[in-house]
Scaffold this motif. Sequence first.
Motif, PDB file in Angstrom:
ATOM      1  N   ALA A   1      -0.952  -6.917  -4.549  1.00  0.00           N
ATOM      2  CA  ALA A   1      -1.162  -5.652  -3.692  1.00  0.00           C
ATOM      3  C   ALA A   1      -2.279  -5.487  -2.817  1.00  0.00           C
ATOM      4  CB  ALA A   1      -0.938  -4.514  -4.655  1.00  0.00           C
ATOM      5  N   VAL A   2      -2.146  -4.602  -1.844  1.00  0.00           N
ATOM      6  CA  VAL A   2      -3.248  -4.174  -0.940  1.00  0.00           C
ATOM      7  C   VAL A   2      -3.405  -2.711  -0.858  1.00  0.00           C
ATOM      8  CG1 VAL A   2      -3.146  -6.207   0.488  1.00  0.00           C
ATOM      9  CG2 VAL A   2      -1.768  -4.245   1.253  1.00  0.00           C
ATOM     10  N   ARG A   3      -4.584  -2.251  -0.333  1.00  0.00           N
ATOM     11  CA  ARG A   3      -4.864  -0.673  -0.387  1.00  0.00           C
ATOM     12  C   ARG A   3      -4.213  -0.192   0.979  1.00  0.00           C
ATOM     13  NH1 ARG A   3     -10.487   1.860  -1.629  1.00  0.00           N
ATOM     14  NH2 ARG A   3      -9.873   3.955  -1.474  1.00  0.00           N
ATOM     15  N   GLY A   4      -3.437   0.956   0.684  1.00  0.00           N
ATOM     16  CA  GLY A   4      -3.010   1.923   1.912  1.00  0.00           C
ATOM     17  C   GLY A   4      -3.879   2.942   2.253  1.00  0.00           C
ATOM     18  N   ASN A   5      -3.679   3.447   3.331  1.00  0.00           N
ATOM     19  CA  ASN A   5      -4.551   4.642   3.615  1.00  0.00           C
ATOM     20  C   ASN A   5      -4.414   6.104   2.666  1.00  0.00           C
ATOM     21  OD1 ASN A   5      -1.843   4.693   5.093  1.00  0.00           O
ATOM     22  ND2 ASN A   5      -2.587   6.802   5.982  1.00  0.00           N
ATOM     23  N   CYS A   6      -3.303   5.971   1.963  1.00  0.00           N
ATOM     24  CA  CYS A   6      -2.993   7.154   0.882  1.00  0.00           C
ATOM     25  C   CYS A   6      -3.258   6.664  -0.663  1.00  0.00           C
ATOM     26  CB  CYS A   6      -1.732   7.703   0.817  1.00  0.00           C
ATOM     27  SG  CYS A   6      -1.061   8.225   2.369  1.00  0.00           S
ATOM     28  N   ASP A   7      -3.797   5.409  -0.806  1.00  0.00           N
ATOM     29  CA  ASP A   7      -4.271   4.988  -2.135  1.00  0.00           C
ATOM     30  C   ASP A   7      -5.788   4.999  -2.275  1.00  0.00           C
ATOM     31  OD1 ASP A   7      -1.914   3.781  -2.683  1.00  0.00           O
ATOM     32  OD2 ASP A   7      -2.219   2.057  -1.420  1.00  0.00           O
ATOM     33  N   SER A   8      -6.266   5.402  -3.409  1.00  0.00           N
ATOM     34  CA  SER A   8      -7.816   5.660  -3.682  1.00  0.00           C
ATOM     35  C   SER A   8      -8.328   5.025  -5.133  1.00  0.00           C
ATOM     36  CB  SER A   8      -7.788   7.134  -3.991  1.00  0.00           C
ATOM     37  OG  SER A   8      -7.202   7.712  -5.064  1.00  0.00           O
ATOM     38  N   GLU A   9      -9.343   5.043  -5.259  1.00  0.00           N
ATOM     39  CA  GLU A   9      -9.953   4.308  -6.436  1.00  0.00           C
ATOM     40  C   GLU A   9      -9.638   5.037  -7.956  1.00  0.00           C
ATOM     41  OE1 GLU A   9     -14.285   3.804  -6.002  1.00  0.00           O
ATOM     42  OE2 GLU A   9     -14.009   2.979  -4.054  1.00  0.00           O
ATOM     43  N   VAL A  10      -9.160   6.370  -7.473  1.00  0.00           N
ATOM     44  CA  VAL A  10      -8.466   7.087  -8.864  1.00  0.00           C
ATOM     45  C   VAL A  10      -7.209   6.423  -9.185  1.00  0.00           C
ATOM     46  CG1 VAL A  10      -7.646   9.254  -9.452  1.00  0.00           C
ATOM     47  CG2 VAL A  10      -9.818   9.023  -8.311  1.00  0.00           C
ATOM     48  N   ASP A  11      -6.561   6.046  -7.992  1.00  0.00           N
ATOM     49  CA  ASP A  11      -5.164   5.287  -8.334  1.00  0.00           C
ATOM     50  C   ASP A  11      -5.555   4.085  -9.240  1.00  0.00           C
ATOM     51  OD1 ASP A  11      -4.054   7.342  -6.712  1.00  0.00           O
ATOM     52  OD2 ASP A  11      -3.899   6.129  -5.053  1.00  0.00           O
ATOM     53  N   GLN A  12      -6.380   3.109  -8.723  1.00  0.00           N
ATOM     54  CA  GLN A  12      -6.705   2.133  -9.470  1.00  0.00           C
ATOM     55  C   GLN A  12      -6.975   2.268 -10.829  1.00  0.00           C
ATOM     56  OE1 GLN A  12      -7.197  -1.677  -8.164  1.00  0.00           O
ATOM     57  NE2 GLN A  12      -6.299  -1.256 -10.266  1.00  0.00           N
ATOM     58  N   MET A  13      -7.502   3.262 -11.301  1.00  0.00           N
ATOM     59  CA  MET A  13      -7.613   3.693 -12.758  1.00  0.00           C
ATOM     60  C   MET A  13      -6.374   3.350 -13.592  1.00  0.00           C
ATOM     61  SD  MET A  13     -10.656   6.614 -12.277  1.00  0.00           S
ATOM     62  CE  MET A  13     -11.028   6.843 -13.992  1.00  0.00           C
ATOM     63  N   LEU A  14      -5.194   4.012 -12.774  1.00  0.00           N
ATOM     64  CA  LEU A  14      -3.892   4.120 -13.575  1.00  0.00           C
ATOM     65  C   LEU A  14      -3.224   2.593 -13.326  1.00  0.00           C
ATOM     66  CD1 LEU A  14      -2.668   7.375 -12.133  1.00  0.00           C
ATOM     67  CD2 LEU A  14      -3.615   7.021 -14.222  1.00  0.00           C
ATOM     68  N   LEU A  15      -3.575   1.929 -12.616  1.00  0.00           N
ATOM     69  CA  LEU A  15      -2.782   0.473 -12.287  1.00  0.00           C
ATOM     70  C   LEU A  15      -3.369  -0.641 -12.938  1.00  0.00           C
ATOM     71  CD1 LEU A  15      -2.085   1.166  -8.595  1.00  0.00           C
ATOM     72  CD2 LEU A  15      -0.445   1.375 -10.495  1.00  0.00           C
ATOM     73  N   GLN A  16      -2.519  -1.573 -13.477  1.00  0.00           N
ATOM     74  CA  GLN A  16      -3.217  -2.744 -14.332  1.00  0.00           C
ATOM     75  C   GLN A  16      -3.264  -4.130 -13.325  1.00  0.00           C
ATOM     76  OE1 GLN A  16      -0.832  -3.150 -17.750  1.00  0.00           O
ATOM     77  NE2 GLN A  16      -1.673  -1.014 -18.566  1.00  0.00           N
ATOM     78  N   PHE A  17      -3.238  -3.849 -12.070  1.00  0.00           N
ATOM     79  CA  PHE A  17      -3.254  -4.722 -11.110  1.00  0.00           C
ATOM     80  C   PHE A  17      -4.086  -4.552 -10.003  1.00  0.00           C
ATOM     81  CE2 PHE A  17       0.444  -2.370 -10.289  1.00  0.00           C
ATOM     82  CZ  PHE A  17       0.427  -2.104  -9.057  1.00  0.00           C
ATOM     83  N   PRO A  18      -5.038  -4.972  -9.038  1.00  0.00           N
ATOM     84  CA  PRO A  18      -5.723  -4.701  -8.202  1.00  0.00           C
ATOM     85  C   PRO A  18      -5.068  -4.268  -6.937  1.00  0.00           C
ATOM     86  CG  PRO A  18      -6.002  -7.217  -8.603  1.00  0.00           C
ATOM     87  CD  PRO A  18      -4.984  -6.592  -9.444  1.00  0.00           C
TER      88      PRO A  18
ATOM     89  N   GLY B   1       0.739  -1.331   0.141  1.00  0.00           N
ATOM     90  CA  GLY B   1      -0.024   0.059  -0.008  1.00  0.00           C
ATOM     91  C   GLY B   1       0.786   1.271  -0.062  1.00  0.00           C
ATOM     92  N   ASP B   2       0.090   2.480  -0.203  1.00  0.00           N
ATOM     93  CA  ASP B   2       0.700   3.711  -0.210  1.00  0.00           C
ATOM     94  C   ASP B   2       1.604   3.866  -1.437  1.00  0.00           C
ATOM     95  OD1 ASP B   2      -0.888   4.374   1.772  1.00  0.00           O
ATOM     96  OD2 ASP B   2       0.445   4.927   3.395  1.00  0.00           O
ATOM     97  N   MET B   3       1.076   3.439  -2.744  1.00  0.00           N
ATOM     98  CA  MET B   3       2.029   3.238  -3.857  1.00  0.00           C
ATOM     99  C   MET B   3       2.107   4.689  -4.531  1.00  0.00           C
ATOM    100  SD  MET B   3       0.356  -0.304  -5.054  1.00  0.00           S
ATOM    101  CE  MET B   3      -0.805  -0.356  -3.772  1.00  0.00           C
TER     102      MET B   3
ATOM    103  N   LEU C   1       1.647 -11.678  10.331  1.00  0.00           N
ATOM    104  CA  LEU C   1       1.081 -10.356   9.962  1.00  0.00           C
ATOM    105  C   LEU C   1       2.215  -9.675   9.157  1.00  0.00           C
ATOM    106  CD1 LEU C   1      -1.153  -8.375   9.991  1.00  0.00           C
ATOM    107  CD2 LEU C   1      -0.104  -7.367  12.111  1.00  0.00           C
ATOM    108  N   VAL C   2       1.928  -9.415   7.817  1.00  0.00           N
ATOM    109  CA  VAL C   2       2.808  -8.706   6.721  1.00  0.00           C
ATOM    110  C   VAL C   2       2.264  -7.450   6.544  1.00  0.00           C
ATOM    111  CG1 VAL C   2       4.222  -8.746   4.860  1.00  0.00           C
ATOM    112  CG2 VAL C   2       3.677 -10.789   5.982  1.00  0.00           C
ATOM    113  N   TYR C   3       3.006  -6.278   7.385  1.00  0.00           N
ATOM    114  CA  TYR C   3       2.185  -5.161   7.137  1.00  0.00           C
ATOM    115  C   TYR C   3       3.147  -3.874   6.704  1.00  0.00           C
ATOM    116  CZ  TYR C   3       4.182  -4.220  11.642  1.00  0.00           C
ATOM    117  OH  TYR C   3       5.004  -4.132  12.763  1.00  0.00           O
ATOM    118  N   GLY C   4       2.865  -2.562   6.534  1.00  0.00           N
ATOM    119  CA  GLY C   4       3.631  -1.530   6.398  1.00  0.00           C
ATOM    120  C   GLY C   4       3.256  -0.416   7.172  1.00  0.00           C
ATOM    121  N   HIS C   5       2.745   0.754   6.648  1.00  0.00           N
ATOM    122  CA  HIS C   5       2.482   2.107   7.029  1.00  0.00           C
ATOM    123  C   HIS C   5       3.282   2.735   8.153  1.00  0.00           C
ATOM    124  CE1 HIS C   5      -0.795   4.607   8.506  1.00  0.00           C
ATOM    125  NE2 HIS C   5      -0.666   4.276   9.657  1.00  0.00           N
ATOM    126  N   THR C   6       4.002   2.097   8.991  1.00  0.00           N
ATOM    127  CA  THR C   6       4.656   2.671   9.978  1.00  0.00           C
ATOM    128  C   THR C   6       6.044   3.194   9.534  1.00  0.00           C
ATOM    129  OG1 THR C   6       5.921   0.829  10.772  1.00  0.00           O
ATOM    130  CG2 THR C   6       3.792   1.386  11.772  1.00  0.00           C
TER     131      THR C   6
END
Length: 185
Positions: A68-85, A35-37, A122-127
């Motif tokens: 990939a998973v969604r981060g708190n800075c990722d949005s549905e608009v970002d998904q429009m640019l990316l070819q993977f979920p 996330g937070d790509m 638990l595999v995570y980022g954010h911090t």
Amino acid sequence: MKLFIASDLHGSVIATQAMLTRFEQSGAQYLILLGDMLNHGPRNAIPDGYNPTALAETLNQYADKIIAVRGNCDSEVDQMLLQFPITASFAQVLMPQMRLFLTHGHIYNPDNLPPLQAGDALVYGHTHIAVAEYRDDILLFNPGSTTIPRNGARASYGLITDTECQVRAIDNDELLLSCPIRHTR
């Protein structure tokens, strides 16, 4: 199986290209993005090489290898640019010896664990802070940040194999943290 794990790219093409070089050198089968790509987020300064559109184009070249998973800075608009979920808040990967629960970390994290069994991870980022340790029988693994590391840390990524998890520096591939995989099942 070898998995390459990165988090918190925050729109930096420069940092992501360095990370992708390490991915190609690693021999990993999959690139896991936590996330937070594409966006830097309102609490972060704009990083060097900030170009979300070019970053999307770069990542799309690896679409068939990305989980990939969604981060708190990722949005549905970002998904429009990316070819993977990227819109799922979590994903799971089953390895022979454990289940990996992949998430960004702003919802599920070491202080708010999802339902996990002994031996799971638990595999995570954010911090933006690398972690490779067990709490009781749960592996907690955070690869740090490719772009905006915190607490004086270096830009880093993670590797998980059947026997070990590692956090490595992007600039020189130095091993920063390591933890053996416990076979509890």
